[in-house]
Write an enzyme that holds these catalytic residues in place. Sequence first.
Site, short mmCIF file in Angstrom:
data_model
loop_
_atom_site.label_atom_id
_atom_site.label_comp_id
_atom_site.label_asym_id
_atom_site.label_seq_id
_atom_site.Cartn_x
_atom_site.Cartn_y
_atom_site.Cartn_z
N LYS A 1 0.82 -1.22 0.00
CA LYS A 1 0.00 0.00 0.00
C LYS A 1 0.85 1.27 0.00
CE LYS A 1 -4.49 -1.72 1.04
NZ LYS A 1 -5.54 -1.99 1.99
N ARG B 1 -3.82 -9.99 4.67
CA ARG B 1 -4.24 -10.02 3.26
C ARG B 1 -3.05 -9.57 2.42
NH1 ARG B 1 -6.36 -6.54 -0.55
NH2 ARG B 1 -7.99 -7.41 -1.87
N1 HH2 Z 1 -7.68 -3.52 0.59
C1 HH2 Z 1 -7.97 -3.57 -0.74
C2 HH2 Z 1 -9.04 -4.36 -1.18
N2 HH2 Z 1 -9.76 -5.10 -0.33
N3 HH2 Z 1 -10.18 -5.86 1.89
C3 HH2 Z 1 -9.90 -5.83 3.20
N4 HH2 Z 1 -10.60 -6.57 4.07
N5 HH2 Z 1 -8.88 -5.04 3.70
C4 HH2 Z 1 -8.13 -4.25 2.89
O1 HH2 Z 1 -7.24 -3.54 3.39
C5 HH2 Z 1 -8.40 -4.25 1.48
C6 HH2 Z 1 -9.46 -5.09 1.01
C7 HH2 Z 1 -7.15 -2.81 -1.73
O2 HH2 Z 1 -6.07 -3.60 -2.23
P1 HH2 Z 1 -6.02 -4.47 -3.62
O3 HH2 Z 1 -7.06 -5.54 -3.64
O4 HH2 Z 1 -4.66 -4.96 -3.84
O5 HH2 Z 1 -6.30 -3.45 -4.75
P2 HH2 Z 1 -7.68 -3.12 -5.48
O6 HH2 Z 1 -8.54 -2.41 -4.50
O7 HH2 Z 1 -7.24 -2.22 -6.60
O8 HH2 Z 1 -8.31 -4.39 -5.93
#
Ligand code: HH2
Length: 270
Positions: free
Chosen positions: A216, A250
């Site tokens: 992040k 995660r």
């Molecule tokens: N962060 C993201 C997406 N889903 N779910 C939970 N529970 N906690 C988090 O911190 C969280 C999440 C964002 O990360 P990522 O999936 O890598 O990116 P994107 O939102 O572009 O799919």
Amino acid sequence: MAAQDFLARIGAKPLIMGILNVTPDSFSDGGRHCDPGAAFLRAKKMVEEGADIIDIGAESTRPGFTPVSAEEEWARLEAPLAAILREGIAPVSVDTTKAEIARRAVALGAAIINDVSGLHGEPALAEVAAESGAALVVMHHCAEADPARDILADMRAFFARALARAEQAGVKRSQVVLDPGVGFGKTFEQNLVAATSAGALKAAFGLPVLVGLSRKRFIGAITGAPTEKRLAGTLAADLAALQAGADIFRVHDVAEHADALKVWSALVRA
Ligand code: HH2
């Protein structure tokens, strides 16, 4: 049932949730795993590397993301989700804020609903968790960052509201996992507090805590590294979160986390 197996394993060891984005625009792995075959192979590799859960998402939640309709989200999700569930390689979490998507995913066999709206979006989502018995990740977020905000107090109020909604819908407390929502409407300093807030959240609510810190922006703000070079920073952040009491991580880089968490646990046991 898969949800109960998953919930029963929390706390025995740190659990790894491997991220699988079937989106064209996710910030670090967008576009790579949209094909069901590619998604399945990626999920299988993550399980071999030590993932305890696969978190599959079909709508990016990065800042400035383009919202998608439920039909579009399901069109992206259904085939990869079905392929992973058919092989039964790991409990599957579905990263969605839409009740209809959650309903279809748990009907297929998903064990966990990962709701980044934290039960502050569609009220029917809590009903889906109640009816299915799926585990429910309730993530904190703010509409926009405000440096004046006491982020721990805000999280306590937010989770108290969410838990009241969950209870009203019939969700058992034992189904719920809290997530401080790092990167969601928080300043850099607030993200640091949120990343290490597991102890405070557990003291307030007595529930397990999941953190999503992987690659992040706050990590890049400290190290200056671009997204694809944030592994070392992510490992440091996740170990700090573990020390603060987090139960589930995660992550994009499963093998490296499996090693780091094992070594940390061995050292702490000694
Ligand atoms: N962060 C993201 C997406 N889903 N779910 C939970 N529970 N906690 C988090 O911190 C969280 C999440 C964002 O990360 P990522 O999936 O890598 O990116 P994107 O939102 O572009 O799919």
